[in-house]
Scaffold this motif. Sequence first.
Motif, mmCIF file in Angstrom:
data_model
loop_
_atom_site.group_PDB
_atom_site.id
_atom_site.type_symbol
_atom_site.label_atom_id
_atom_site.label_comp_id
_atom_site.label_asym_id
_atom_site.label_seq_id
_atom_site.Cartn_x
_atom_site.Cartn_y
_atom_site.Cartn_z
ATOM 1 N N THR A 1 0.806 -1.220 0.000
ATOM 2 C CA THR A 1 0.000 0.000 0.000
ATOM 3 C C THR A 1 0.842 1.275 0.000
ATOM 4 O O THR A 1 0.295 2.373 -0.089
ATOM 5 N N GLY A 2 2.167 1.142 0.115
ATOM 6 C CA GLY A 2 3.039 2.310 0.124
ATOM 7 C C GLY A 2 3.023 3.049 1.444
ATOM 8 O O GLY A 2 3.388 4.218 1.518
ATOM 9 N N ASP A 3 2.633 2.363 2.494
ATOM 10 C CA ASP A 3 2.524 2.979 3.812
ATOM 11 C C ASP A 3 3.848 2.863 4.581
ATOM 12 O O ASP A 3 3.873 2.523 5.756
ATOM 13 N N VAL A 4 4.947 3.135 3.887
ATOM 14 C CA VAL A 4 6.275 3.142 4.497
ATOM 15 C C VAL A 4 6.942 4.473 4.173
ATOM 16 O O VAL A 4 6.614 5.131 3.183
ATOM 17 N N MET A 5 7.865 4.871 5.021
ATOM 18 C CA MET A 5 8.533 6.152 4.850
ATOM 19 C C MET A 5 9.411 6.130 3.595
ATOM 20 O O MET A 5 10.110 5.155 3.324
ATOM 21 N N ALA A 6 9.374 7.222 2.858
ATOM 22 C CA ALA A 6 10.219 7.365 1.673
ATOM 23 C C ALA A 6 11.618 7.763 2.126
ATOM 24 O O ALA A 6 11.805 8.318 3.208
ATOM 25 N N GLY B 1 15.105 9.900 2.216
ATOM 26 C CA GLY B 1 15.349 11.343 2.184
ATOM 27 C C GLY B 1 14.813 12.036 3.421
ATOM 28 O O GLY B 1 14.416 11.408 4.396
ATOM 29 N N ASP B 2 14.802 13.331 3.370
ATOM 30 C CA ASP B 2 14.435 14.144 4.521
ATOM 31 C C ASP B 2 12.995 14.630 4.489
ATOM 32 O O ASP B 2 12.601 15.441 5.320
ATOM 33 N N SER B 3 12.192 14.184 3.541
ATOM 34 C CA SER B 3 10.851 14.732 3.399
ATOM 35 C C SER B 3 9.926 14.311 4.529
ATOM 36 O O SER B 3 9.016 15.042 4.891
ATOM 37 N N GLY B 4 10.112 13.119 5.083
ATOM 38 C CA GLY B 4 9.221 12.622 6.118
ATOM 39 C C GLY B 4 7.895 12.123 5.561
ATOM 40 O O GLY B 4 6.979 11.828 6.315
ATOM 41 N N ALA B 5 7.791 12.035 4.252
ATOM 42 C CA ALA B 5 6.549 11.593 3.617
ATOM 43 C C ALA B 5 6.586 10.087 3.382
ATOM 44 O O ALA B 5 7.646 9.473 3.316
ATOM 45 N N LYS B 6 5.413 9.513 3.231
ATOM 46 C CA LYS B 6 5.309 8.099 2.909
ATOM 47 C C LYS B 6 5.312 7.936 1.395
ATOM 48 O O LYS B 6 5.014 8.873 0.656
ATOM 49 N N LEU B 7 5.619 6.724 0.944
ATOM 50 C CA LEU B 7 5.670 6.463 -0.495
ATOM 51 C C LEU B 7 4.327 6.727 -1.163
ATOM 52 O O LEU B 7 4.272 7.283 -2.256
#
Length: 171
Positions: A87-92, A94-100
Motif C-alpha cells: 500500500t506504500g505505507d512506508v517512509m520514503a 530522504g528528509d521529506s518525512g513523507a510516505k511512499l
Amino acid sequence: MNLKTALIVLSLASAPAFAADPHTSSKTREQVRAELMQAQRNGDMLAAGESGLTLREQNPGQYPAAQMLAGKTRAQVTAELAEALRTGDVMAGGDSGAKLNELAPLRYPAPATVVTKSREQVKLELVQAIHDGEMVAHGEDGRTLNEVFPDRYEAHHSHASASPVGAAPQL
C-alpha cells in the motif's frame, strides 16, 4: 562521542527527575558510569547528527538484540510489512518525512473510504454552519465568523439552541 559528553547528556536527561522530587536519593558517580557503560554496550546512546536515532537503530548488527515485546509473532510482523509495502505505507527515503503513497499516490491502491454521511446530510450541515457563523473567518487566527462578528449571529444562537438537531435552518 567521548565519555565527558555522554555524562553531560545523561546528567541533563535525568535532571528533571531529580528536580521534581527533592526526597529522592541521587545516584552515585559509579551508578551513573555503570548506566553509561550499559547504554554504550546496548547502543542506546544517540548517534551523531540530527537523525535522532540511537546507535542500535543506525547499526542494528553491531549491538545485541533488544528483548522482544510479547504480542506479535514473526509471521504477523512479516505480513504487516508486506501489506505496508503493497500500500506504500512506508517512509520514503530522504528528509521529506513523507510516505511512499503520499509521494506517488498513483502507484499504490487508494485507501478504502468509509461513507458515514450522505451528501444531503453534509449539505445540510454546511447550510447550518453558514447560518450560525461557524465558518472560519478570513485570517490566520482561526476564529469563526460568529466570534469575529458576534452581533451578526447573536439572534441565530438563540434560535439554534431552540431548534432540534438535524433540522434545516430557517433562512
